[in-house]
Write a protein that holds these residues in place. Structure first.
Motif, PDB file in Angstrom:
ATOM      1  N   GLN A 186       0.883  -1.311  -0.072  1.00  0.00           N
ATOM      2  CA  GLN A 186       0.102   0.087   0.066  1.00  0.00           C
ATOM      3  C   GLN A 186       0.926   1.070  -0.141  1.00  0.00           C
ATOM      4  O   GLN A 186       1.737   1.447   0.798  1.00  0.00           O
ATOM      5  N   ASP A 187       0.809   2.214  -1.032  1.00  0.00           N
ATOM      6  CA  ASP A 187       1.517   3.200  -1.172  1.00  0.00           C
ATOM      7  C   ASP A 187       0.484   4.511  -1.322  1.00  0.00           C
ATOM      8  O   ASP A 187       0.901   5.611  -1.445  1.00  0.00           O
ATOM      9  N   ASP A 225      13.644   9.825   0.402  1.00  0.00           N
ATOM     10  CA  ASP A 225      12.925   9.342  -0.736  1.00  0.00           C
ATOM     11  C   ASP A 225      13.163   9.862  -2.091  1.00  0.00           C
ATOM     12  O   ASP A 225      13.318   9.289  -2.903  1.00  0.00           O
TER      13      ASP A 225
END
Lengths: 562, 90
Positions: free
Chosen positions: A44-45, B72
């Motif tokens: 899940q993102d 990220d």
């Protein structure tokens, strides 16, 4: 025979398929597990992997796969009589499409939500993956070219639809802004959008618009529409998705349900008689033989490889619980079968007499969407008392909006493929958005005009599109079958459809190859050869991958015994 | 009582409508937003990587706020380790 029986038989059989056969397939063959952590949960993102309510997911899956193709295919195939088309749509949906769609979601969800293209590389081999890319590209190319021709023909045949068709784009643009900038709530916007669209359908017949026969640069009206459509599709595929694609898809989805409801409701009320022959023994000259051409003329609505792309590309990443795939995948295929069935009823029961029917189906490739529009409009008139021209406008808008959405999505996907090729082969300019889009449009235009000077030849490639689409479905079925063999489960439920498809596809290609050769149509001849080569490669890959897996299983069993 | 039922129905209907509108395009829109954010990150951290930025006086203030996303971001940009000399996140 009364069309109501036809409708009840078809829908009843598909319902049985859903309640009995799909239960068997999902529980015994795929062995779906309610406790399996689907990719939507595992990865899940909030971007690609999002657990989604199964009804929403079904709606999304169904509206992405249902389009103009399940209308166009059956509307052409009725030329052999309604029984063959009816049987292939019903049994195709139950034993082919449902298993294929649900299987594609299953295969992908058991492999971290990877797409069928990527899975082909992992499970079958890298060569198969390259074939897969080429086949996808060809499918998109053909679908864009065919749909451009279909839309152009519809706009020429039904000028009353010009205003609502182009007006719908303006409505979508406005809706997109209203929602994106959160000006008013979605429910209200939905009501406004639908009212605006149907308002234009009401006004359309009063303000018909058609292009002059001869326009700028000596192009005919059909050619000008095709060029205009590609200009539109190119611009649409470059816009951010929220601006046009998203609101358009949403309105189209609602329209699909309204259209299906209206058609089936009208059939129930009007209960028209089927005038088309059950088996047409007196087919017009030049009509190819039913076997194998029926099975490639009706692709979407019976089985379509395109579904596998949607199922494994987006649907599998949003699957909340594994057992949901039965509803989403199999029932999604049933929904599309129901659309194809509505098309069959419209073109076989929508005419007053057999002579009227024969007047339209006087040549192979005739009929098509125009026959659906005329026949469907007659049924709507009898059943719901709508004015014929307005009913025609309504159905034209429905078909054209479907085809249009497929075109701009298809063009976007083609652009991605070009950009990917650009990065694989280090071609700088091809990786940029605008040149890649222009290249994609160029290829489609080349096909639309290359197949026939005035663009009318677009319809010639419809059966070729069918074969390519079936080839894609074959690759997906191959992936599922190899996975099943690996797990030591029965393989015939997917292998039998696979073998049938490969036989029909290859035969269909050979027959068309001969007819293109006889006509001296070298452009389509070459295209056919390319697809034939891909088909043969798929067959070789299939047999080698399967025998390898079966041998590996046997060796495993022997070593376990020893 | 009745009003409540209507309200509940309305809420349910808007939930389904919103989902139906957004679910198919969630990823495409999130990706587009991420691309814009990535460009913004480049602007904010440009001075630290040797790219002159006339607005660095202002972007300096933003750096601590964006630090959480930094790891990220550099990985997404194809840099396996932090490109900065002064401080490293990995």
């Amino acid at each position: 025979m009364n069309a109501v029986y036809l409708m009840l038989m078809g829908l009843g059989a598909m319902a049985l398929g859903y309640f009995i056969y799909s239960k068997f397939i999902c529980e015994k063959i795929f062995q779906v597990d309610p406790n399996f952590r689907t990719p939507a949960h595992e990865l899940q993102d909030g971007v690609d992997y999002v657990p989604t309510n199964k009804y929403i997911l079904w709606g999304h899956h169904f509206t992405s796969v249902a389009g103009a193709a399940p209308i166009l295919g059956p509307a052409i195939a009725v030329i052999w009589g309604w029984v063959p088309a009816f049987l292939w749509v019903v049994f195709g949906t139950i034993f082919f499409a449902g298993v294929h769609d649900a299987g594609a979601i299953w295969a992908s969800s058991r492999n971290k939500g990877r797409s069928i293209g990527a899975l082909t590389g992992d499970i079958v081999g890298n060569r198969a993956r390259s074939i897969f890319m080429i086949v996808i590209f060809l499918v998109l190319l053909m679908v864009n070219a065919v749909f451009a021709v279909v839309i152009a023909n519809q706009l020429i045949n039904f000028p009353s639809a010009t205003l609502p068709v182009w007006g719908a784009i303006v409505v979508a643009l406005i809706i997109g802004q209203l929602i994106y900038r959160k000006i008013i709530g979605l429910l209200l916007v939905t009501v406004i959008g639908v009212v605006a669209l149907y308002g234009m359908i009401y006004v359309g017949p009063m303000l018909p618009f058609s292009l002059p026969e001869e326009t700028l640069f000596g192009l005919s009206d059909r050619q000008s529409w095709i060029v205009l459509l590609f200009v539109y599709a190119a611009i649409a595929s470059l816009l951010p998705v929220w601006a046009l694609l998203q609101p358009r898809d949403y309105i189209n989805g609602i329209q699909l349900f309204i259209g299906l409801g209206l058609l089936y409701g009208a059939v129930l009320i009007a209960s028209p008689d089927v005038v088309a022959p059950a088996f047409n023994t007196d087919v017009p000259e030049g009509t190819p033989s039913l076997i194998p051409l029926l099975f490639v003329t009706i692709a979407c609505g019976a089985i379509s490889g395109f579904h596998g792309l949607v199922a494994s590309g987006t649907t599998s990443k949003q699957l909340d619980k594994e057992p949901d795939l039965r509803f989403v995948g199999y029932f999604g295929a049933v929904g599309e079968g129901a659309l194809a069935l509505a098309a069959i009823i419209a073109v076989s029961a929508g005419f007053a007499t057999l002579a009227d029917w024969q007047a339209i189906y006087h040549n192979f490739g005739q009929g098509g969407v125009a026959a659906f529009t005329r026949g469907g409009a007659n049924i709507l008139e009898q059943g719901l008392g709508l004015d014929t021209v307005m009913a025609q406008t309504l159905l034209t808008v429905m078909v054209v909006l479907f085809a249009g959405t497929t075109m701009d999505t298809g063009l976007r996907l083609q652009r991605y493929i070009f950009q990917e090729w650009g990065s694989i082969y280090h071609i700088g300019w091809m990786q940029k958005t605008l040149p890649a889009t222009l290249l994609a449009v160029g290829c489609c235009l080349l096909l639309a005009f290359g197949a026939g000077g005035d663009g009318a030849g677009g319809m010639l490639i419809w059966p070729l599109f069918g074969t390519t689409n079936q080839l894609l479905a074959g690759l997906t079925l191959l992936v599922i079958t190899v996975m099943l063999v690996k797990l030591g489960r029965p393989m015939w439920y997917t292998l039998a459809p696979l073998l049938f498809l490969l036989c029909m596809t290859t035969l269909g290609l050979l027959i068309q190859l001969k007819s293109f050769y006889d006509k001296g149509d070298w452009f389509l001849f070459t295209l056919d050869l390319v697809i034939l080569a891909a088909a043969i490669l798929v067959i070789l890959e299939a047999s080698s991958a399967l025998t390898k897996q079966i041998k590996a299983n046997k060796a495993q069993v022997q070593s376990d015994e020893a | 009582m009745k009003l409540d039922a209507i309200k509940a129905w309305f809420r349910q209907a808007s939930f389904y409508a919103e989902e139906a509108y957004n679910a198919p395009y969630r990823s495409a829109i999130a990706r587009a937003k991420r691309e814009q954010d990535d460009l913004f990150m480049l602007l904010v951290f440009s001075e630290m990587m040797g790219v002159p930025n006339p607005a660095s006086y202002y972007t300096l203030e933003l750096q601590p706020l964006l630090l959480e996303r930094f790891h990220d971001w550099h990985q997404r940009m194809g840099m396996e380790h932090s490109p900065l000399d002064q401080f490293r996140c990995c």
